[in-house]
Scaffold this active site. Structure first.
Site, PDB file in Angstrom:
ATOM      1  CG  ASP A  34      -1.987  -1.021   1.160  1.00 30.35           C
ATOM      2  OD1 ASP A  34      -2.042  -1.723   0.130  1.00 30.35           O
ATOM      3  OD2 ASP A  34      -2.764  -1.139   2.125  1.00 30.35           O
ATOM      4  CG  PHE A  37      -1.173   1.894  -4.857  1.00 30.81           C
ATOM      5  CD1 PHE A  37      -1.310   1.367  -6.125  1.00 30.81           C
ATOM      6  CD2 PHE A  37      -2.109   2.835  -4.418  1.00 30.81           C
ATOM      7  CE1 PHE A  37      -2.355   1.749  -6.958  1.00 30.81           C
ATOM      8  CE2 PHE A  37      -3.153   3.224  -5.238  1.00 30.81           C
ATOM      9  CZ  PHE A  37      -3.277   2.676  -6.509  1.00 30.81           C
ATOM     10  CB  SER A  83     -35.077  -6.135 -14.778  1.00 31.23           C
ATOM     11  OG  SER A  83     -36.466  -6.202 -14.866  1.00 31.23           O
ATOM     12  CG  LEU A  84     -32.373 -10.846 -15.612  1.00 27.22           C
ATOM     13  CD1 LEU A  84     -31.392 -11.627 -14.756  1.00 27.22           C
ATOM     14  CD2 LEU A  84     -32.194 -11.202 -17.077  1.00 27.22           C
ATOM     15  CD  GLU A 113     -23.495 -14.528 -15.199  1.00 26.08           C
ATOM     16  OE1 GLU A 113     -24.068 -13.487 -14.806  1.00 26.08           O
ATOM     17  OE2 GLU A 113     -22.969 -14.638 -16.316  1.00 26.08           O
ATOM     18  CE  LYS A 115     -32.080 -10.825  -9.781  1.00 21.46           C
ATOM     19  NZ  LYS A 115     -32.021  -9.613  -8.991  1.00 21.46           N
ATOM     20  CG  ASP A 117     -29.946  -7.436  -3.177  1.00 21.55           C
ATOM     21  OD1 ASP A 117     -30.504  -6.742  -4.055  1.00 21.55           O
ATOM     22  OD2 ASP A 117     -30.447  -7.667  -2.065  1.00 21.55           O
ATOM     23  CE1 TYR A 226     -26.302  -9.191 -22.585  1.00 20.82           C
ATOM     24  CE2 TYR A 226     -27.440  -7.223 -21.800  1.00 20.82           C
ATOM     25  CZ  TYR A 226     -27.314  -8.254 -22.721  1.00 20.82           C
ATOM     26  OH  TYR A 226     -28.201  -8.333 -23.758  1.00 20.82           O
ATOM     27  CE  LYS A 288     -26.581 -13.107 -17.131  1.00 19.48           C
ATOM     28  NZ  LYS A 288     -25.397 -12.276 -16.891  1.00 19.48           N
ATOM     29  CE  LYS A 312     -36.150 -11.153  -7.019  1.00 18.55           C
ATOM     30  NZ  LYS A 312     -35.712  -9.896  -6.453  1.00 18.55           N
ATOM     31  CB  CYS A 406     -34.708   7.988  29.307  1.00 12.59           C
ATOM     32  SG  CYS A 406     -33.082   7.293  28.961  1.00 12.59           S
ATOM     33  CB  CYS A 409     -31.288   9.471  32.417  1.00 15.17           C
ATOM     34  SG  CYS A 409     -32.307  10.205  31.145  1.00 15.17           S
ATOM     35  CB  CYS A 424     -33.484  10.063  26.075  1.00 17.57           C
ATOM     36  SG  CYS A 424     -32.887  10.805  27.612  1.00 17.57           S
ATOM     37  CB  CYS A 430     -29.136  10.494  29.163  1.00 15.02           C
ATOM     38  SG  CYS A 430     -29.680   8.838  28.785  1.00 15.02           S
TER      39      CYS A 430
END
Ligand code: IVH
Length: 669
Positions: A34, A37, A83-84, A113, A115, A117, A226, A288, A312, A406, A409, A424, A430
């Site tokens: 790092d 880099f 979409s699918l 593949e 999916k 999210d 894709y 696919k 799904k 609360c 407190c 609160c 508190c």
């Protein structure tokens, strides 16, 4: 270095840096430390600073962000972003297979593949350079989020190799890994902001942020799945994915090419269990047809391709008994009801608690203590209660009464009009709020007093040594040494850490003092705009609104903070103790107030700088940038193709129109 040499060096460094980015982010196999880099990147940035007109749009330096987008432009998709079709059952999936075979025969290969999210994105490349990143929007047009996309290190800005088409699009998913999601939410809760419900929401929220530097900090990830273009030379989907991997895209490592439904079902089963071990969320599997010729034969319906389908996974659900509800108090006083459940196995982990969020959710569920409830783990990390099995309700089940005071407190809770949460209001007395504020103050990104962790704070609080952040600077070694578990060495470390924190720069002090809604980025902006605590605390709401990205809520929160006598007392004490209350000379050198009080509108295309860079220059020199021309506008910086409506309005209002050159002279003089 002359310009010719600079140009060569910039090209060499850029190439080298992007290769390292690719290895690190797309292939997950870094080949450089790092530190080394960062050195390369610093070198590039320093040369680019000397020769600003040599900065390319695909320079790796663009990845750190900095450009502000007030409003994302709408961009039309060349190919609609459809979409699918979804299926939830094996039968439906088999019907898909039957339809495919009917159309193209029995010799079919399926690519299976994950999916992902996240948020779908379309990436447009021309001559090997990223031109545009557009969100799905309504499928016909979406938001142009290019500046933010450029901060995602796994997305290539310039492609490697030579055999890529002149023009093409890559579709993929932008997502937030689970670890990053947890960090972001912790930071949000830390400044009194509502946490994101799930990683998908946090990814889409991040993509639409105005400040690309903040987007860079959030560390989005991507996967490409894709490719679209005219006359692409591939015969199969898997071939095209292999090809884009070679050009520098990050593609999924969990892809399999399979024949026959048994194998496909096997893939689905395997990931149904294993998905919880992945470092990111998936919500299903995408299947696919591999052959592009067969894909063409199958074609599209109005809504989705006939050659692909999404299977799904059902959100996993378990039934268990609600034993009791406890109420937690956060640093900012927000009360969260938490359900204590009879332990139950869900998605591979034992669940004992689930969030009930707020009073409205409890009402809506109509839940009673003793009820059998359904717990789900969808995209969320913390499970939630989604329903009640009324048929199982015991006769002695007790209705839930949201607490009025609360639990920590005893103060009477308040719920502001239109707010979902009870709060609160006893912020100063508190206990969890006091300790939470101190923990925030000493945190790594704030004052970084590492030697003072949560347990130490608890200990000092109990010993009556800490009541607020100011008390930290009154701590003496001989006060803390007698305490349990504090040895000579750790006492010395604590006092040393406190001393060292006096060198923490102003912008972090501003973040640390815990003004509601002020995160790191906002603190930085305020620090650079006002330059010192003294100026900031005099600022009116109106003045605060001049700072980019600061709206009414934040402005009011700042004014309220400094209007409070106790806060002022603490702030004064911190000043006396020698904390940094203004920007350092070197920090100020990078800024000026040459444009103080002037309001600009930037319009058109420029030659020396990008539009975003000009906006940045305006802000760095104390000016204000706005989107539309009004009587308050001092200047319009006009490039080529300035919008005709703006020009018309400017003339009508007699606003001065200046060129890029004029503008640069203005800040250089
Ligand atoms: S292919 C025309 N592959 O799921 C086909 N999509 O409802 C383009 N998604 O819009 C999509 N992982 O946002 C494809 N491996 C994957 C995917 C994937 C996630 C998302 C994507 C798409 C939606 C389908």
């Amino acid at each position: 270095m002359d310009k010719k040499e600079a140009e060569k060096e910039i090209e060499k460094l850029s190439k080298e840096i992007e290769e390292h980015n690719y290895k690190y982010y797309a292939l997950s196999s870094p080949s450089i430390s790092d530190f080394d880099f960062d050195k390369l990147l610093e070198k590039l940035i320093s040369i680019e600073k000397q020769f600003p007109d040599l900065v390319k749009t695909d320079s790796p330096s663009q990845r750190v962000g900095g450009a502000i987008t007030k409003e994302f432009r709408q961009a039309k998709h060349k190919y609609p972003m459809i979409s699918l079709a979804n299926t939830y059952s094996e039968e439906e999936l088999s019907e898909f297979d039957t339809r495919v075979r009917k159309a193209v025969g029995d010799d079919v290969e399926y690519v299976c593949e994950l999916k992902y999210d996240g948020v779908a994105i379309s990436l447009i490349y021309q001559n090997g350079k990223l031109q545009q990143g557009i969100t799905r929007g309504d499928g016909v047009q979406g938001d142009d989020v290019t500046t933010n996309i450029k901060t995602i290190k796994s997305i290539p800005l310039g492609l490697t190799g030579a055999n890529y088409p002149k023009e093409f699009e890559v579709r993929g998913e932008i997502f937030i890994p689970l670890k990053t999601f947890e960090r972001i939410n912790k930071e949000r809760e830390d400044i009194g902001e509502e946490p994101f419900a799930n990683p998908r929401n946090s990814a889409s929220g991040t993509l639409k942020m105005q400040d690309s530097a903040e987007v860079a900090r959030r560390k989005l990830d991507s996967t490409a799945y894709y490719v679209l273009g005219e006359n692409l030379p591939y015969t199969s989907h898997s071939q095209s994915i292999e090809a884009i991997k070679g050009w520098g895209f990050k593609v999924s490592e969990y892809v399999e090419v399979l024949k026959g439904m048994d194998a496909v079902h096997g893939f689905i089963k395997k990931w149904e269990e294993k998905r919880h071990d992945l470092p990111f969320d998936i919500d299903g599997i995408v299947i696919k047809v591999n052959s592009l010729k067969q894909q063409k034969t199958l074609g599209f319906t109005a809504k989705s391709p006939r050659w692909a389908v999404a299977f799904k996974y059902k959100a996993e659900r378990a039934a268990t008994k609600l034993n009791s509800i406890s109420f937690q108090v956060g640093r900012t006083g927000v009360i969260t009801p938490v359900a204590n459940l009879e332990p139950v196995l869900l998605a591979g982990t034992v669940v004992k608690r689930a969030s009930l969020h707020n009073a409205d959710i409890i009402d809506k569920l109509g839940v009673r203590i003793g009820d059998t409830v359904f717990v789900e783990k969808g995209g969320e990390i913390i499970p939630k209660i989604t329903g009640v099995d009324i048929s199982m309700r015991p006769t002695d089940a007790l209705p839930v009464h949201f607490i009025t005071n609360c639990p920590e407190c005893g103060a009477e809770l308040v719920r502001e009009e239109g707010e979902a949460h009870h709060v609160c209001p006893n912020a100063k007395n508190c206990p969890p709020q006091i300790k939470g504020k101190i923990e925030h103050f000493v945190g790594r990104r704030a004052m970084n007093i590492e030697s003072m962790g949560g347990e130490t704070i608890e200990l000092f609080y109990k010993a009556n040594l800490l009541h607020n952040i100011g008390d930290i600077y009154n701590l003496k070694k001989d006060q803390i040494l007698p305490l349990d578990r504090i040895a000579e060495k750790s006492a010395a470390n604590i006092i040393e850490g406190i001393e060292a924190s006096k060198n923490v720069p102003f912008e972090r002090v501003l973040f640390a003092i815990g003004i509601k809604h002020i995160g790191e980025t906002t603190a930085k902006k305020l620090a650079f705009y006002f330059k010192s605590m003294d100026v900031l605390r005099q600022a009116t709401v109106e003045k605060l609104l001049e700072v980019s990205d600061i709206g009414e809520v934040v402005a009011k929160s700042i004014v309220d903070f400094f209007a409070d006598a106790d806060n002022l007392q603490i702030v004064n004490l911190l000043q006396q103790k020698g904390l940094k209350f203004e920007l350092g000379a070197d920090e100020i050198a990078a800024f000026s107030d040459k444009l103080q009080g002037k309001t600009f509108v930037v319009s058109g295309v420029f030659t020396k700088h990008s539009r975003d860079e000009i906006v940045n220059l305006i802000e760095k020199n104390g000016g204000k940038n706005t989107g539309s021309v009004s009587a308050k506008t001092s200047y319009i910086v006009a490039g080529e193709n300035m919008g005709p409506a703006k020009l018309e309005k400017a003339k009508k209002l007699n606003v001065a129109i200046i060129s890029e050159e004029d503008f640069l002279n203005m800040i250089e003089s």
